[in-house]
Design an enzyme around this catalytic site. Structure first.
Site, PDB file in Angstrom:
ATOM      1  N   HIS A  33       0.838  -1.202   0.000  1.00 19.63           N
ATOM      2  CA  HIS A  33       0.000   0.000   0.000  1.00 19.63           C
ATOM      3  C   HIS A  33       0.876   1.256   0.000  1.00 19.63           C
ATOM      4  O   HIS A  33       2.047   1.195   0.382  1.00 19.63           O
ATOM      5  CB  HIS A  33      -0.851   0.038   1.275  1.00 19.63           C
ATOM      6  CG  HIS A  33      -1.928  -0.998   1.346  1.00 19.63           C
ATOM      7  ND1 HIS A  33      -2.005  -1.922   2.366  1.00 19.63           N
ATOM      8  CD2 HIS A  33      -2.983  -1.244   0.546  1.00 19.63           C
ATOM      9  CE1 HIS A  33      -3.071  -2.696   2.180  1.00 19.63           C
ATOM     10  NE2 HIS A  33      -3.675  -2.306   1.080  1.00 19.63           N
TER      11      HIS A  33
ATOM     12  N   CYS B 171      -2.240  -0.254   9.918  1.00 18.95           N
ATOM     13  CA  CYS B 171      -3.416  -1.030   9.499  1.00 18.95           C
ATOM     14  C   CYS B 171      -4.143  -1.680  10.662  1.00 18.95           C
ATOM     15  O   CYS B 171      -5.261  -2.156  10.503  1.00 18.95           O
ATOM     16  CB  CYS B 171      -3.043  -2.056   8.443  1.00 18.95           C
ATOM     17  SG  CYS B 171      -1.655  -3.051   8.835  1.00 18.95           S
TER      18      CYS B 171
HETATM   19  C1  CIR Z   1      -3.828  -8.076   3.250  1.00 16.50           C
HETATM   20  O1  CIR Z   1      -3.065  -8.561   2.412  1.00 16.50           O
HETATM   21  O2  CIR Z   1      -4.849  -7.477   2.944  1.00 16.50           O
HETATM   22  C2  CIR Z   1      -3.470  -8.222   4.708  1.00 16.50           C
HETATM   23  N1  CIR Z   1      -2.826  -9.477   4.918  1.00 16.50           N
HETATM   24  C3  CIR Z   1      -2.560  -7.107   5.151  1.00 16.50           C
HETATM   25  C4  CIR Z   1      -3.211  -5.766   5.063  1.00 16.50           C
HETATM   26  C5  CIR Z   1      -2.329  -4.683   5.558  1.00 16.50           C
HETATM   27  N2  CIR Z   1      -3.014  -3.457   5.555  1.00 16.50           N
HETATM   28  C6  CIR Z   1      -2.428  -2.270   5.565  1.00 16.50           C
HETATM   29  O3  CIR Z   1      -1.225  -2.169   5.485  1.00 16.50           O
HETATM   30  N3  CIR Z   1      -3.209  -1.190   5.573  1.00 16.50           N
END
Ligand code: CIR
Length: 267
Positions: free
Chosen positions: A175, A262
């Site tokens: 991201h 996150c």
């Molecule tokens: C994903 O791949 O969606 C989750 N395993 C990790 C999301 C991480 N989110 C973020 O950095 N905002």
């Protein structure tokens, strides 16, 4: 003015929504090869994260962990919350789309009206970086242009400006906020691969070395900066800029591509 007092105004929050990792957290999505996360350790790290938010003055809403969605501990991806309104996202990963219903219920307590990203748009909150009254919206594997444009319009209606930042050519970041973080005032944490982008040149940049790139995903809250533990050069750099840092162990979340930001929705 020190860094800490700098971030007090724009990065001031009173609440956060969090959700502990579910028992099947290790079956979620990941692109990294760092091993399988240990659930108990993830719970311990999550609890320490929550304590840190509380120590920064936030009141927490803790949602029950949810086995149906193994990535649901990463609540940030499901909403964009601003001082003037909130927007429910449509996560880019299909397996995560259902996470929004419990977040919508939780947020409807605080916001009369919630805007919603509609198909074919997709947006992950991790791609959205608020920098005062301006928002950077990453175009990534998760956030597409249709979603970013819908979000821009919602933000414009709330009197915020925004611009799109295409990160699809930047290796190693899921991201936009895996590579930048806003610390308040004119300060932006930036990884090398994004530091040359013209749109960031007006900011005072605090660079993150390639070997410490994971640490770029830090979170400024009420005068402190939450950072991942184990990145001494970056931590020193922040301290030299006057920031009060709170290092947190993140190993189990890193295994699932997750960073500090996150794990909470702050508002
Ligand atoms: C994903 O791949 O969606 C989750 N395993 C990790 C999301 C991480 N989110 C973020 O950095 N905002």
């Amino acid at each position: 003015m020190t860094g800490s007092s700098d971030n007090a105004k724009e990065c001031s929050f009173t609440r956060a929504i969090v959700r502990p990792p579910s028992a099947n957290f290790s079956t979620g999505l990941t692109t990294v090869d760092l091993g399988i996360p240990n659930h108990n350790l993830a719970l311990t790290q999550h609890a320490a994260y929550c304590e840190a938010l509380i120590s920064c003055g936030l009141t927490l809403t803790t949602l029950p962990s949810d086995d149906v969605y193994p990535d649901s501990t990463f609540v940030e991806d499901t909403a964009i919350i601003t001082k003037r309104g909130a927007i429910i996202t449509r996560p880019g990963a299909e397996t995560r789309r259902g996470e929004i219903s419990s977040i919508s219920s939780a947020l409807s307590k605080y916001f009369k009206k919630l805007a919603v990203i509609e198909p074919p748009g997709t947006v992950d909150g991790g791609d959205v970086c608020e920098a005062g009254d301006h928002f950077f919206i990453g175009i990534s594997e998760r956030t597409n242009e249709a979603g970013a444009n819908q979000l821009s319009r919602f933000l414009w209606e709330l009197d915020y400006s925004s611009e799109l930042v295409d990160i699809r050519d930047v290796k190693g970041i899921l991201h936009l906020k895996s590579g930048i973080a806003y610390l308040g005032g004119n300060k932006l944490v930036v990884i090398d691969a994004l530091a040359g982008r013209e749109r960031f040149l007006g900011y005072e940049m605090i660079k993150v070395d390639l070997s410490e790139e994971y640490a770029a995903n830090c979170v400024a809250i009420n005068g402190s900066v939450l950072i991942a533990a184990g990145f001494p050069m970056f931590e020193k750099r922040l301290r030299d800029h006057g920031y009060h840092t709170i290092p947190l162990e993140m190993s189990e979340f890193q295994k699932m591509d997750g960073g500090l930001s996150c794990l909470s929705l702050r508002f």
